[in-house]
Design an enzyme around this catalytic site. Structure first.
Site, short mmCIF file in Angstrom:
data_model
loop_
_atom_site.label_atom_id
_atom_site.label_comp_id
_atom_site.label_asym_id
_atom_site.label_seq_id
_atom_site.Cartn_x
_atom_site.Cartn_y
_atom_site.Cartn_z
N GLU A 161 0.85 -1.20 0.00
CA GLU A 161 0.00 0.00 0.00
C GLU A 161 0.88 1.25 0.00
OE1 GLU A 161 -3.36 0.94 -0.16
OE2 GLU A 161 -2.39 2.91 -0.03
N HIS A 195 -44.76 -2.80 13.60
CA HIS A 195 -45.46 -1.53 13.49
C HIS A 195 -45.13 -0.67 14.70
CE1 HIS A 195 -48.58 1.30 12.44
NE2 HIS A 195 -49.01 1.26 13.70
N GLY A 214 -24.68 12.63 -10.01
CA GLY A 214 -24.63 11.22 -9.61
C GLY A 214 -24.51 11.12 -8.10
N ARG A 220 -15.62 8.15 -11.50
CA ARG A 220 -14.28 7.75 -11.07
C ARG A 220 -13.69 6.79 -12.10
NH1 ARG A 220 -12.82 9.07 -5.90
NH2 ARG A 220 -11.33 7.35 -5.88
P1 NAI Z 1 -21.54 8.91 -11.09
O1 NAI Z 1 -21.21 8.11 -12.28
O2 NAI Z 1 -22.44 8.39 -10.04
O3 NAI Z 1 -22.16 10.32 -11.55
C1 NAI Z 1 -21.51 11.18 -12.45
C2 NAI Z 1 -22.56 12.07 -13.06
O4 NAI Z 1 -21.91 13.09 -13.81
C3 NAI Z 1 -23.48 11.34 -14.02
O5 NAI Z 1 -24.81 11.54 -13.63
C4 NAI Z 1 -23.15 11.96 -15.36
O6 NAI Z 1 -24.26 12.01 -16.22
C5 NAI Z 1 -22.67 13.36 -14.97
N1 NAI Z 1 -21.81 13.99 -15.97
C6 NAI Z 1 -20.80 13.42 -16.67
N2 NAI Z 1 -20.26 14.33 -17.51
C7 NAI Z 1 -20.92 15.51 -17.33
C8 NAI Z 1 -20.83 16.80 -17.90
N3 NAI Z 1 -19.95 17.06 -18.86
N4 NAI Z 1 -21.68 17.78 -17.47
C9 NAI Z 1 -22.59 17.49 -16.51
N5 NAI Z 1 -22.72 16.28 -15.95
C10 NAI Z 1 -21.90 15.29 -16.35
O7 NAI Z 1 -20.10 9.32 -10.47
P2 NAI Z 1 -19.72 10.04 -9.11
O8 NAI Z 1 -20.91 10.67 -8.49
O9 NAI Z 1 -18.55 10.89 -9.43
O10 NAI Z 1 -19.29 8.83 -8.20
C11 NAI Z 1 -18.19 8.00 -8.60
C12 NAI Z 1 -18.35 6.60 -8.08
O11 NAI Z 1 -18.20 6.56 -6.69
C13 NAI Z 1 -19.68 6.01 -8.44
O12 NAI Z 1 -19.47 4.81 -9.13
C14 NAI Z 1 -20.33 5.77 -7.14
O13 NAI Z 1 -21.04 4.55 -7.14
C15 NAI Z 1 -19.20 5.76 -6.14
N6 NAI Z 1 -19.69 6.34 -4.90
C16 NAI Z 1 -20.59 5.63 -4.16
C17 NAI Z 1 -21.14 6.17 -3.04
C18 NAI Z 1 -22.18 5.40 -2.31
O14 NAI Z 1 -22.31 4.20 -2.52
N7 NAI Z 1 -22.96 6.03 -1.44
C19 NAI Z 1 -20.76 7.50 -2.56
C20 NAI Z 1 -19.86 8.18 -3.44
C21 NAI Z 1 -19.33 7.58 -4.55
#
Ligand code: NAI
Length: 456
Positions: free
Chosen positions: A35, A434, A177, A263
């Protein structure tokens, strides 16, 4: 070069890597875990854990702000960013210490440094070479940006947003997202003006459309602005703020811009391809057993195409370790991995959306939506939202989709239903306590079984 050997060499100590290391050690393998930063990776230090602590602090702020609605006299006199950070860091430090203790207790050798895969199932770190009978790649992911969009100064990724020691007055979030809506939720609760810019037509566009709409309604009510179907064009920044222009010719001003557009896999410059590991747009190509194209080299977590979630990484790490120990574990099915977005309100889902179910089964799909307005506990805690259950006509439940405060804790029941291919008739006899929010799921199952109680 000094050569060291072990049964299993793991490259990357995040969720996928450390889970593989722990399970392999538990099964009697000698394990070296490499790491370059801190054990625990993105999830523990820069992702899941610190952001959920932030979201909890945000929830407390909201409770204080709305206390009068339940007859409690309280005044929110402010947010102390240093206090929030101290609380958050305390949680992370505790978990980090616990993890280090666990890794040491299992006899895993941790090597600090940046590793590079070499041919012959080995990883080089400086002048040392760590050769395994098997090597597991678990190098994770990084925050992507857009071409020409430079991160720095007032243009942040989620890592930069976590490091901010002020609460912005106005922030623009590029990407609606998971990361985008979670940070929008936190900053709004802390008093910021928030505008989300999302290229697609909906927030959380990977979710069922009913879920996206419910979240959009809730966010509108919270005063979070969303520019949907809007594409980013450019940003300029000064000492005082950012000006973001969109492709439709409009522009927005704010203190900061958070870039949350997904990501990417951390697989560049690590020797993967030279060692025979095939990449596809940076993601490691694997078969259903998570074998890469290099002999005895495996991959787990965010570098494997699919859902980038810590719990998927854990499951994949355990799966590979068990295979190496000669067990016959069942491959990790992507289709029953639960997804939770911890905004206020939360979003939780598992299985197919209605649209995806219709792609597979055509018209033979039934969807039922239950509004949390009918659920006593949701009323008590003051949350709005929905439960949507999608089933194959006369067949099993294919997807469960939830919106509302605390619904992340309910998704496990949906996961069992989808994973066990349960029919609503199988589930209808199970009574729900409930008053709980889980009753809303029970109501949906009852309705789909043809015997709605509180629903029409
Ligand atoms: P995401 O893929 O969820 O969302 C990215 C968003 O950016 C999409 O809705 C996309 O349409 C939009 N986008 C892309 N290009 C764009 C542009 N030029 N202009 C405007 N909008 C645009 O990715 P996010 O939110 O960055 O998260 C990354 C990863 O991290 C995800 O796979 C997610 O599952 C994971 N993650 C999970 C969490 C959880 O489980 N609670 C919390 C945070 C992250």
């Amino acid at each position: 070069m000094t050569e060291h050997t072990a049964d299993v060499v793991v490259l990357g100590g995040g969720s996928g890597g450390y889970a593989a290391a722990l399970r392999a050690a538990e099964l009697g393998k000698s394990v070296i875990l490499i790491e370059k930063d801190k054990l625990g990776g993105t999830c523990l230090h820069r992702g899941c854990i610190p952001t959920k602590a932030l979201l909890h602090a945000a929830e407390v702020a909201d409770h204080v702000r709305t206390a009068a609605s339940v007859g409690v006299t309280a005044t929110l006199s402010g947010i102390d960013p240093a206090g929030v950070t101290a609380y958050r860091d305390g949680i992370v430090a505790k978990k980090h210490k616990g993890l280090q203790g666990l890794i040491a207790a299992r006899g895993i050798e941790v090597v600090a440094g940046e590793g590079r895969l070499t041919a012959g199932r080995a990883v080089a770190v400086g002048d040392d070479l760590y050769r395994g009978t098997d090597v597991i790649l678990a190098t994770g992911s990084y925050s992507r940006t857009l071409p020409g969009l430079q991160i720095g100064g007032r243009v942040l990724t989620s890592e930069g947003a976590l490091a901010l020691d002020v609460i912005p007055e106005h922030v623009i979030i590029l990407g609606g997202g998971v990361i985008g809506v979670e940070f929008a939720s936190v900053w709004r609760s802390f008093g910021a003006e928030v505008t989300i810019v999302e290229a697609l037509d909906h927030l959380v566009p990977n979710e069922d459309i009913a879920v996206s709409k419910a979240l959009e309604r809730a966010f509108r009510k919270r005063g979070i602005a969303a520019r949907l179907g809007a594409r980013f064009a450019a940003v300029t920044q000064t000492d005082a703020g950012v000006a973001v222009s969109l492709e439709d010719g409009t522009s927005l001003d704010a203190d900061y811009l958070l870039v949350a557009v997904g990501r990417g896999p951390a697989s560049t410059g690590l020797g993967f391809e030279e060692a025979g590991v095939t990449l596809d747009r940076g993601f490691v190509t694997v078969d259903e057993r998570l074998r890469t194209t290099a002999d005895h080299v495996w991959a787990v977590g965010d570098i494997v195409p699919g859902l980038q979630l810590a719990h998927r990484g854990f499951a994949q790490g355990i799966f590979v370790a068990e295979q190496l120990a000669g067990l016959s574990p069942v491959a990790v099915p992507e289709s029953t991995i639960p997804r939770v977005t911890y905004s206020s309100p939360e979003v939780a889902s598992v299985g197919l959306t209605e649209a995806q179910a219709r792609e597979v089964h055509g018209e033979a799909v039934v969807a039922y939506e239950y509004n949390l307005a009918g659920n006593g506990k949701s009323e008590i805690i003051g949350t709005a939202g929905i439960v949507k259950v999608v089933r194959q006509q006369d067949g099993p439940i294919l997807g469960v989709h939830l919106v509302g405060d605390r619904v992340g804790e309910l998704i496990t029941e949906g996961q069992l239903a989808v994973g066990w291919e349960a029919h609503p008739d199988d589930l209808a006899p199970f009574i729900h306590a409930h008053p709980t929010q889980s009753e809303a799921l029970g109501e949906a199952f009852l309705a789909l079984a043809g015997k709605p109680l509180h629903a029409l």
